[in-house]
Design an enzyme around this catalytic site. Structure first.
Site, PDB file in Angstrom:
ATOM      1  CG  HIS A  52      -6.899  -4.867   1.820  1.00  0.00           C
ATOM      2  ND1 HIS A  52      -7.236  -3.927   0.870  1.00  0.00           N
ATOM      3  CD2 HIS A  52      -8.075  -5.458   2.193  1.00  0.00           C
ATOM      4  CE1 HIS A  52      -8.536  -3.961   0.656  1.00  0.00           C
ATOM      5  NE2 HIS A  52      -9.075  -4.871   1.461  1.00  0.00           N
ATOM      6  CG  HIS A  93      -4.188   1.620   4.764  1.00  0.00           C
ATOM      7  ND1 HIS A  93      -5.018   2.557   4.192  1.00  0.00           N
ATOM      8  CD2 HIS A  93      -3.923   0.707   3.776  1.00  0.00           C
ATOM      9  CE1 HIS A  93      -5.251   2.241   2.939  1.00  0.00           C
ATOM     10  NE2 HIS A  93      -4.597   1.119   2.659  1.00  0.00           N
ATOM     11  CG  HIS A 135      -3.762  -6.195  -1.530  1.00  0.00           C
ATOM     12  ND1 HIS A 135      -2.765  -5.279  -1.240  1.00  0.00           N
ATOM     13  CD2 HIS A 135      -4.936  -5.520  -1.405  1.00  0.00           C
ATOM     14  CE1 HIS A 135      -3.312  -4.099  -0.959  1.00  0.00           C
ATOM     15  NE2 HIS A 135      -4.634  -4.226  -1.054  1.00  0.00           N
ATOM     16  CG  ASN A 166      -8.160  -2.734  -2.833  1.00  0.00           C
ATOM     17  OD1 ASN A 166      -7.160  -3.049  -2.192  1.00  0.00           O
ATOM     18  ND2 ASN A 166      -8.854  -1.636  -2.567  1.00  0.00           N
ATOM     19  CG  HIS A 207      -9.824  -3.555   4.682  1.00  0.00           C
ATOM     20  ND1 HIS A 207     -10.646  -3.068   3.690  1.00  0.00           N
ATOM     21  CD2 HIS A 207      -8.801  -2.663   4.793  1.00  0.00           C
ATOM     22  CE1 HIS A 207     -10.137  -1.934   3.208  1.00  0.00           C
ATOM     23  NE2 HIS A 207      -9.027  -1.663   3.866  1.00  0.00           N
ATOM     24  CG  ASP A 252      -1.874  -1.205   1.190  1.00  0.00           C
ATOM     25  OD1 ASP A 252      -3.076  -1.007   0.967  1.00  0.00           O
ATOM     26  OD2 ASP A 252      -1.395  -2.350   1.357  1.00  0.00           O
TER      27      ASP A 252
END
Length: 432
Positions: A336, A338, A297, A212, A307, A152
């Site tokens: 994914h 953070h 990911h 994503n 998430h 990320d």
């Protein structure tokens, strides 16, 4: 920048239409303020000069060099062991792509080699060659090896400090667990990202998988996913008999097998990715390759409120966790979320001495901010959590021992915050 603003408006429309096909459970969590996005223009006087240069490993002794020019021209690389001894040359392919109103520059890919391990080479791009001479360093052919690990990444001021810290680590290869540019359909941001990372990515191999934010699929308008990612960041999937740039594997340093998996392409039993992974794991001779590292990911283990319950995590874990466990995979890195999190060795939600260590490293510097809220109470299998930007270093010293360390960006200084010595599962008699 007018085009960028128009594309941002398009993003909002697409999000309103369909939320980008990410049908997981949405959890609310508060993100703190973030640093601004950096846009890096092409500032060279020669509009056709090479830019966005990056390299990746192909096989044991070759490198792919990729770059972009404004106009067409030969995909040629001249290289040698010193600036005055650039005596070898290879040619490759040139391609481009369209995305709505955007047309990319000419994307050049050239594979050079055979190359000596752990050696600095100098290279020039194009024909006639560019005035600038670049340099790269090949990974070692045997252990030890040092990986920089991130996810990320994005292109904010936090990204800039993360890249500065990684550069100082003197790493051999970078592993990136998806969500590269955060272009989100604004293709000019892919160009900006390529320029931002070029100083590092042109000198050491960057091996990446998709997240994503690489999908960039627009209902009706642009139905093909991963267009920019596949065109700009071509990985050595042919070398590992994969049929997709979204998942592949490679060996490095004579002792580490790295597997990049695709969280956003089909992974169910019977799928191409599942069958490929099953075959790839069976080919690894652990007596010769003691370490196996996997990157995804969407994390399979996650105690952050962000998430939770997404299908890419839940369903992929259900489909593939058994394969990784039976193969005695040592590490699974994910992005994914953070924030940073390290788990103990785990399998089926319980501590297991024969399971992989799961580590979430989705804190490279993205524009969306940090995920600061965690589940309370913290699961026993979660060893360390911290919602900070940063990067990780995996140093594999020999056939049995490796050191993992995570370095947070603390007031623009790389501060070591978590570390652990780990032994490969092949050295554990109970796991053989």
């Amino acid at each position: 920048m007018g085009m960028v603003m128009q594309m941002r408006l398009l993003q909002l429309v697409v999000l309103f239409i369909g939320v980008f096909e990410l049908n997981g459970v949405v959890c609310s969590y508060t993100r703190p303020p973030v640093r601004k996005t950096i846009f890096v223009p092409h500032d060279d006087d020669d509009s056709n000069s090479p830019e966005q240069v990056h390299i990746s490993q192909v096989g044991q002794d070759k490198m792919r060099i990729s770059w972009i020019t404004s106009n067409s021209g030969p995909a040629k690389v001249e290289y040698g062991p010193s600036p005055s001894s650039i005596a070898f040359s290879e040619t490759g392919s040139t391609s481009s792509y369209h995305y709505t109103l955007y047309e990319s520059g000419e994307i050049h890919d050239v594979v050079i080699g055979p190359l000596k391990p752990n050696t600095v080479y100098y290279y020039r791009l194009g024909d006639p060659p560019s005035s600038r001479t670049y340099q790269l360093k090949t990974p070692p052919s045997q252990l030890p090896i040092k990986f920089a690990v991130t996810g990320d990444l994005g292109q904010t001021e936090w990204t800039k400090s993360t890249l500065e810290h990684i550069e100082k680590s003197n790493y051999d290869m970078l592993l990136l667990a998806g969500d590269l540019a955060y272009a989100d359909m604004v293709q000019e941001l892919w160009d900006s990202y390529g320029r931002l990372v070029e100083p590092l990515a042109s000198q050491r191999p960057w091996m990446v998988t998709q997240g994503n934010h690489e999908i960039e699929k627009i209902p009706i308008i642009h139905s093909e996913p991963f267009t920019a990612f596949n065109a700009r960041w071509r990985m050595p999937y042919e070398e590992s008999a994969s049929d997709s740039n979204l998942y592949y594997s490679f060996d490095v340093a004579g002792g580490v097998h790295v597997i990049m998996l695709g969280s956003y392409t089909d992974f169910e039993a019977g799928s191409s990715q599942y069958q490929w992974l099953q075959g790839d794991l069976k080919k690894v001779d652990r007596s010769k390759t003691p370490w196996v590292v996997v990157l995804i990911h969407a994390p399979w283990y996650n105690s952050n409120q962000a998430h939770q319950g997404e299908k890419e995590s839940v369903n992929m874990k259900a489909a593939l966790e058994g394969l990784l466990y039976q193969a005695r995979v040592d590490f699974v890195f994910a992005g994914h979320v953070h924030a940073y999190e390290r788990f103990t060795r785990v399998y089926k939600d319980k501590a297991d001495n024969c399971g992989p260590v799961h580590i979430t490293i989705g804190d490279g510097g993205n524009r969306e901010g940090l995920a600061t809220n965690y589940i309370d109470p913290k699961p026993d299998i979660s060893i360390f959590t911290e919602a900070s930007f940063g990067h990780g270093i995996l140093e594999v010293f020999n056939a049995s021992h490796a050191l993992w360390s995570w370095h947070r960006n603390d007031n623009d200084e790389a501060t070591a915050s978590d570390s652990a010595w780990l032994t490969t599962l092949t050295s554990n008699p109970a796991c053989k």
